[in-house]
Design a protein around this motif. Structure first.
Motif, short mmCIF file in Angstrom:
data_model
loop_
_atom_site.label_atom_id
_atom_site.label_comp_id
_atom_site.label_asym_id
_atom_site.label_seq_id
_atom_site.Cartn_x
_atom_site.Cartn_y
_atom_site.Cartn_z
N GLY A 135 27.48 -12.42 -59.89
CA GLY A 135 28.50 -13.67 -59.35
C GLY A 135 29.42 -12.50 -57.97
N ASP A 136 29.23 -11.17 -57.90
CA ASP A 136 30.05 -11.14 -57.29
C ASP A 136 29.16 -11.11 -55.18
N SER A 137 27.63 -10.52 -56.18
CA SER A 137 26.28 -10.49 -55.32
C SER A 137 26.96 -10.94 -53.76
N TRP A 138 26.84 -12.49 -53.53
CA TRP A 138 27.13 -13.26 -52.45
C TRP A 138 27.99 -12.59 -51.65
N SER A 139 29.24 -11.90 -51.44
CA SER A 139 30.08 -12.14 -50.30
C SER A 139 29.96 -10.78 -50.18
N ALA A 140 29.11 -9.37 -50.97
CA ALA A 140 28.65 -8.20 -50.29
C ALA A 140 27.51 -8.60 -49.55
N TRP A 141 26.51 -9.32 -49.69
CA TRP A 141 25.15 -9.19 -49.38
C TRP A 141 25.61 -9.95 -47.45
N THR A 142 26.10 -11.09 -47.98
CA THR A 142 26.28 -11.57 -46.36
C THR A 142 27.08 -10.63 -45.44
N GLY A 143 28.28 -9.76 -45.81
CA GLY A 143 29.21 -8.92 -45.70
C GLY A 143 28.24 -8.12 -44.69
N GLU A 144 27.19 -7.43 -45.44
CA GLU A 144 25.60 -6.75 -45.15
C GLU A 144 25.15 -7.48 -43.61
N ILE A 145 24.67 -8.70 -44.41
CA ILE A 145 23.79 -8.92 -43.07
C ILE A 145 24.99 -9.81 -41.61
N LYS A 146 26.23 -10.40 -41.68
CA LYS A 146 27.36 -9.46 -41.00
C LYS A 146 26.75 -8.91 -40.26
N ALA A 147 27.20 -7.21 -41.31
CA ALA A 147 27.44 -6.16 -40.18
C ALA A 147 26.43 -6.02 -39.16
N ARG A 148 24.34 -6.12 -39.92
CA ARG A 148 23.70 -6.17 -38.92
C ARG A 148 23.34 -6.84 -38.36
N THR A 149 24.02 -8.44 -38.07
CA THR A 149 23.09 -9.39 -37.23
C THR A 149 24.58 -10.53 -36.20
N GLY A 150 26.05 -9.73 -37.00
CA GLY A 150 26.78 -10.41 -35.55
C GLY A 150 26.87 -11.52 -36.37
N ALA A 151 26.08 -12.50 -36.78
CA ALA A 151 26.27 -13.76 -37.45
C ALA A 151 27.27 -14.07 -38.20
N LYS A 152 28.67 -15.36 -37.91
CA LYS A 152 29.58 -15.87 -39.06
C LYS A 152 29.67 -17.31 -39.21
N GLY A 153 30.75 -16.87 -40.24
CA GLY A 153 30.85 -18.83 -40.38
C GLY A 153 29.61 -19.46 -40.60
N LYS A 154 29.73 -20.36 -40.11
CA LYS A 154 28.33 -21.75 -40.28
C LYS A 154 26.96 -20.51 -39.81
N ALA A 155 27.00 -19.90 -38.84
CA ALA A 155 25.75 -19.33 -38.50
C ALA A 155 25.70 -18.51 -39.27
N LEU A 156 26.49 -18.28 -39.84
CA LEU A 156 26.10 -16.88 -41.21
C LEU A 156 25.18 -17.85 -42.43
N PHE A 157 25.93 -18.86 -42.96
CA PHE A 157 26.39 -19.24 -44.25
C PHE A 157 25.23 -20.29 -44.44
N MET A 158 24.79 -20.86 -42.81
CA MET A 158 23.66 -22.12 -43.17
C MET A 158 22.33 -21.82 -43.24
N PRO A 159 22.06 -21.34 -41.83
CA PRO A 159 20.54 -20.40 -42.10
C PRO A 159 20.17 -19.77 -43.83
N LEU A 160 21.30 -19.43 -44.00
CA LEU A 160 20.81 -19.07 -45.91
C LEU A 160 20.75 -20.34 -46.96
N ARG A 161 21.48 -20.66 -46.80
CA ARG A 161 21.29 -21.93 -47.35
C ARG A 161 20.27 -22.19 -47.22
#
Ligand code: GLU
Length: 449
Positions: A390-416
């Motif tokens: 249940g905690d993985s999502w925020s840790a994981w998306t934080g990591e992707i954000k740090a590596r790609t610079g994507a945030k907000g909708k540009a981060l979450f929508m492609p993953l969905r």
């Protein structure tokens, strides 16, 4: 007099939202008062009534939770109706008429052309014995009319307040047709007396009927028939979202169709129990609570607005509040029971229960991932945690954000998009533990899984 009400459908068609509202209001009123609810099948018209419609009525009422304490068929009670008719005949309140439909029609036209109201002129009351015999010899059979007092009949209506019908402005109603068929008017009164009905609750299209029926009640009671005059409530009729009367469109709003379309019974009953009242249009936790809330004092005289959009909203509310314990059996029957976590995750996204099947597919696959940016998907796969909870999502998306610079909708929508193949759906943080690491990796690599 203990509260006892009846719902009296004719088994000549399917139940629709109009007559179910009548059934429901009767049921709610009875249950709110600790009273009884009677199902009375008005099947005096043996030619038009069918056993199939009767079964359908029972099935629909049972499904909606409108269980009855007693049930009767008018077709089993002809002896009582004949007995009542004989008493009224002996007292001169029921008299034979020999006019044909054409003759009556012609007389009505003459009256109208003279600017007179088209009320039956009681010509039959003037017939001599000889004239009657002559008609009989011709092969004519009489129909029988109830001789109205022609007065202002007054009652205090639970829904409308003080109510009055002037029976002088009505034709004497035909109670028995020339083929011997009892029309609804007399059997209903006899049943209400014999069954100890305390309140007659029905649509306002019956107000005029009530004027005549009160006279019949009083006539029978005066002739020694056991029973008491019930109270009355006439509910405003349903109109559609456009404000137009729903009566013509009711045929397409059958309960069996709604059941097939996947509506929840509590959504239908909450909707029909609340429209036209001062209560907010919200889902009721249970039928019992709907009954406790119900009061005719909350019902206005303006028509009740039936809007399918409201029903859809209440249906979604019912699903969003449904416990796993309640849902479990149905999920299992659809082969969709993926456990309590799954139910808690997907239930806020349901509009109809059947929507759950598509959400099972998002978890168990097959999902064809939608990958717009291969580099992004690669980073997401590389950073995917070893265990998904249940905690993985925020840790994981934080990591992707740090590596790609994507945030907000540009981060979450492609993953969905990659993980579910869809643009919308349940909360991703709760969803990914259900999908599981293995399947996530496949989808991140573009594989249908
Ligand atoms: N069978 C009648 C009807 O469906 C019943 C009316 C009443 O409730 O008295 O209109």
């Amino acid at each position: 007099m203990p509260v006892k009400v009846r719902f009296a459908p004719s088994p000549t068609g399917k139940l629709h939202v109009g007559n179910v509202r009548t059934a429901l209001v009767n049921w709610l009123f009875a249950k709110g008062q600790g009273g009884q609810f009677v199902l009375r099948i008005d099947d005096t018209d043996l030619a038009r009534s069918t056993a199939e419609y009767e079964r359908g009525i029972e099935e629909d009422l049972t499904w909606l939770g409108l269980v009855w304490d007693e049930r009767h068929n008018q077709s089993q009670r002809f002896d009582r109706y004949r007995e009542a008719a004989e008493r009224l005949k002996a007292a001169g309140r029921l008299y034979p008429c020999y006019e044909t439909a054409d003759e009556l029609d012609r007389r009505r036209k003459v009256q109208l052309s003279r600017g007179q109201p088209p009320i039956y002129d009681r010509a039959a009351l003037q017939l001599s014995e000889v004239q009657r015999e002559a008609y009989e010899a011709e092969g004519r059979r009489p129909h029988w009319r109830f001789k109205l007092d022609g007065r202002r009949v007054h009652w205090v209506d639970l829904a409308r307040g003080s109510a009055e019908v002037d029976t002088a402005s009505m034709s004497d109603p035909v109670l028995i047709r020339e083929d011997g068929l009892f029309l609804y008017t007399l059997p209903s009164v006899v049943d209400d007396l014999d069954m100890g009905i305390s309140h007659v609750i029905r649509g306002e299209d019956h107000v005029t009927n009530t004027g005549a029926q009160i006279e019949i009640f009083e006539a029978l009671i005066a002739l020694g028939w056991t029973g008491a005059l019930p109270g009355f409530a006439h509910m405003p009729l349903l109109v559609g979202a456009d404000g137009q009367a729903l009566s013509k469109r009711l045929g397409s709003l059958s309960i069996s169709d709604m059941r097939e379309q996947g509506y929840e019974p509590i959504a239908i009953t909450s909707h029909l129990g609340k429209i036209g009242t001062s209560d907010a249009l919200e889902i009721a936790p249970s039928m019992a609570e709907l009954g406790q809330d119900f009061s005719f004092d909350k019902m206005g005289r303006s028509p009740a607005r039936y809007d399918t959009a409201d029903l859809d909203r209440l249906n979604a509310q019912a699903l969003h509040a449904m416990s796993y314990a309640e849902a479990r059996g149905r999920l299992a029957a659809m082969d969709c029971d993926l456990g309590e976590e799954f139910w808690a995750t997907v239930r806020p996204n349901l509009e109809r229960f059947g929507d759950v099947a598509a959400l099972v597919r998002i978890v168990n696959g097959p999902v064809t991932p939608v990958i717009a940016d291969a580099e992004f998907a690669k980073v997401a796969a590389e950073t995917l945690p070893e265990t998904i909870d249940g905690d993985s999502w925020s840790a994981w998306t934080g990591e992707i954000k740090a590596r790609t610079g994507a945030k907000g909708k540009a981060l979450f929508m492609p993953l969905r998009h990659i993980l579910t193949g869809q643009e919308h759906g349940p909360d991703m943080a709760s969803l990914i533990p259900l999908i599981g690491r293995e399947r996530m990796l496949k989808r991140l690599s573009g594989e249908t899984a």
